[in-house]
Enzyme design. Sequence first.
Site, short mmCIF file in Angstrom:
data_model
loop_
_atom_site.label_atom_id
_atom_site.label_comp_id
_atom_site.label_asym_id
_atom_site.label_seq_id
_atom_site.Cartn_x
_atom_site.Cartn_y
_atom_site.Cartn_z
CB THR A 191 37.27 -59.53 -0.24
OG1 THR A 191 37.48 -58.15 -0.55
CG2 THR A 191 38.58 -60.15 0.24
CB THR A 265 42.15 -52.76 -6.43
OG1 THR A 265 42.27 -52.20 -5.13
CG2 THR A 265 43.50 -53.30 -6.86
CG ASP A 330 43.42 -46.45 2.46
OD1 ASP A 330 43.31 -46.85 1.29
OD2 ASP A 330 43.08 -47.14 3.44
CD1 TRP A 420 34.51 -53.16 4.49
CD2 TRP A 420 32.52 -54.19 4.36
NE1 TRP A 420 34.40 -54.00 5.57
CE2 TRP A 420 33.19 -54.65 5.51
CE3 TRP A 420 31.25 -54.69 4.07
CZ2 TRP A 420 32.64 -55.58 6.38
CZ3 TRP A 420 30.70 -55.63 4.94
CH2 TRP A 420 31.39 -56.06 6.08
CB CYS A 623 52.76 -59.12 12.33
SG CYS A 623 54.43 -59.69 11.99
CB CYS A 626 46.72 -61.33 10.25
SG CYS A 626 46.49 -61.58 8.48
#
Length: 708
Positions: A191, A265, A330, A420, A623, A626
């Site tokens: 992304t 990542t 995180d 971000w 779920c 999203c």
Amino acid sequence: MTYCMKKPGLRNAASAALLISLFCAGTGSATAGAPPASVDAARLENSERDGANWLSYGRTYTEQRYSPLARISADNARRLGLAWYADLDTDRGQEATPLVIDGAMYVSTAWSMVKAYDAKTGQLLWSYDPQVPRELGVNGCCDVASRGIAAWNGKIYVATFDGRLIAVDAKTGKDVWSVVTVDRTKPYTITGAPRVFKGKVVIGNSGAEYGVRGYISAYDAETGKMVWRFYTVPGNPSEPFENKAMELAAKTWAGEWWKEGGGGTVWDAISYDPQLNLVYFGVGNGVEWPRGRRSANKGDNLFLSSIVALNADTGAYAWHYQATPGEEWDFDAVQQLMLADLELGGKRRQVLMQANKNGFFYVLDRRTGQFISAKTFVNINWAKGIDEKTGRPIENPGIRYSSTGKPVQMMPGPDGAHTWHPMAFSPKTGLVYIPAQEIGKKFIPLNDFQISPEGWNLGVDVAGTPEPKKGYLLAWDPVNQKEVWRVDHRGPWNGGAVATGGNLVVQGDAAGNFNVYRADTGEKLWSTFAQSAIMGGPVTYEVDGEQYIAVLSGWGSAFSLQAGRVAAASGNLRNVSRVLVFKLGGAATLPPLEPRQLVINPPADTANAATIATGGALFGRFCSVCHGENAVGGGVVPDLRASSFLGNDFFYEIVLNGAMKDNGMAPFKSILDHQKAESIRAYVIHRANEDKRAKMASQEAHVGEGSR
């Protein structure tokens, strides 16, 4: 069209070309005969003086997001109005920063599509769709957004959600080359925005929560051939290490982390210093989140949650700084890496700055990685400071839930104090403008967690906390490490910022407002309602002597659903994806909003408490990313509380067999059986009935108050 003449007396053609480029830069129109997106090393390295254009993600290699343009200023900003807008053809997450080069605007949208517009009029020049398979949307942590693109030598580079890096002809919108940058047997996605320097395109990837091994790669900008790759975590120690850095990193791990990839990542934050020839990037979290699961509660787990510098030519390790050693909350370190030269202690220092997810604002020496300073820019409870000798956080007792086995309430939580959403720095004020937030979360250890081939593999349960969620634009003094001013917003997850030579800082918010403030004091000068949340970073540019400000509207799913909750509270916000462009005296208008239509009329809530609890846990894992926490949707993908399929068996065709995979809903039959799908349906029905009853009670109370 602007024509530029060569000036006499230049020693060679290279210096002549450079001066011509700089002389013509202020026009914002293409030079005579120049092809679209005519960007090279000289132009990028001198882009600080080219206020008319926005050539790269952070405008310049410094990633400061500062423009010297001053035609729009604190004195006249109240005259701003809409110049033009363009509706986008997807309402999924819109997080991109546009590029503007010689009068053309290039922007990426959800599903990694790219569009080119006339930056003055908004006329669509071309549109490119890389045809990302829609069923892959379920693999993304935080929707199918694209945060931006790169430009070089007549080409636009986009990294696609399914792991490709593509070069597109800037004139025609046709692809020039395409290369797969990931192992497609693993759940990698991309992304982030690529960066280009010295003829190389650099890109990372996402997917740590799903089980991958992170890395960053450089590709030849003309051919797509890979030049170098640097892994962020070590592989199987029984096999040869790729380099000395991986051998060093392996000493900080324990257990069998490599079986799930390790994580780490590089999903955002890449910067480049042409003088030092160093490329900097931030590294994300590990998998699973608890260090006890991935590394037997031992070691710092390099290079997780670190800032790393590499030789730009070879990809060889230069230095690293780990912000959160042994990370398990995180706390990615992938937030924007901003380069600046600051006067510190009577010396001019070349520094790198980051407002980290963990709540500390870091200033490092960008030559060596040496720790200079760090202070908290939001309220935190996990550490009481940074040891100035070691640069390590001084952790508070009891915060490591995987060591104690006990729940821990964290501030900030995994949503981060800053993530971000890009910040900006003004050399005129000396301030950094941070989209800051305070969202607490509780980490609850799991004793019976099992790895799944799909869905998040966090290894821990994360729940909300009673503390109110806050969001604000924070003006931060990086020299004295202190707050100067702040502007409170209605909630968190507000957009990125840009600062200008007109003493302005510009930012959108989750409530759908696009705001302009005085950069020195924070006074609000102008605001307009954009009809939808604004998450990405604005840009400013100039065409034919007129300054414009542009931004994308439209929020994504997952964490950005916080914006959906703001929308629910305001009642007049929609998920409308657009390019919005403003100028002084702009007189365009947006079309009226369509009526909100969310009718919650669920079947009867008949399941027992155990089934609902099981369904809630499964919904949270597979779920909610999203469809929203507690099944409260934000308007991007369907709000399941209002689904017409809750009352019939077609629900199972959707969830298990992929009846709507073309809409981004992948089948889950490999990990869910009919009984588990039924428990998920029971949970959603239960939540829908709860919210229907709450709404009716609120309406009755309102009617009662009105009759008094």
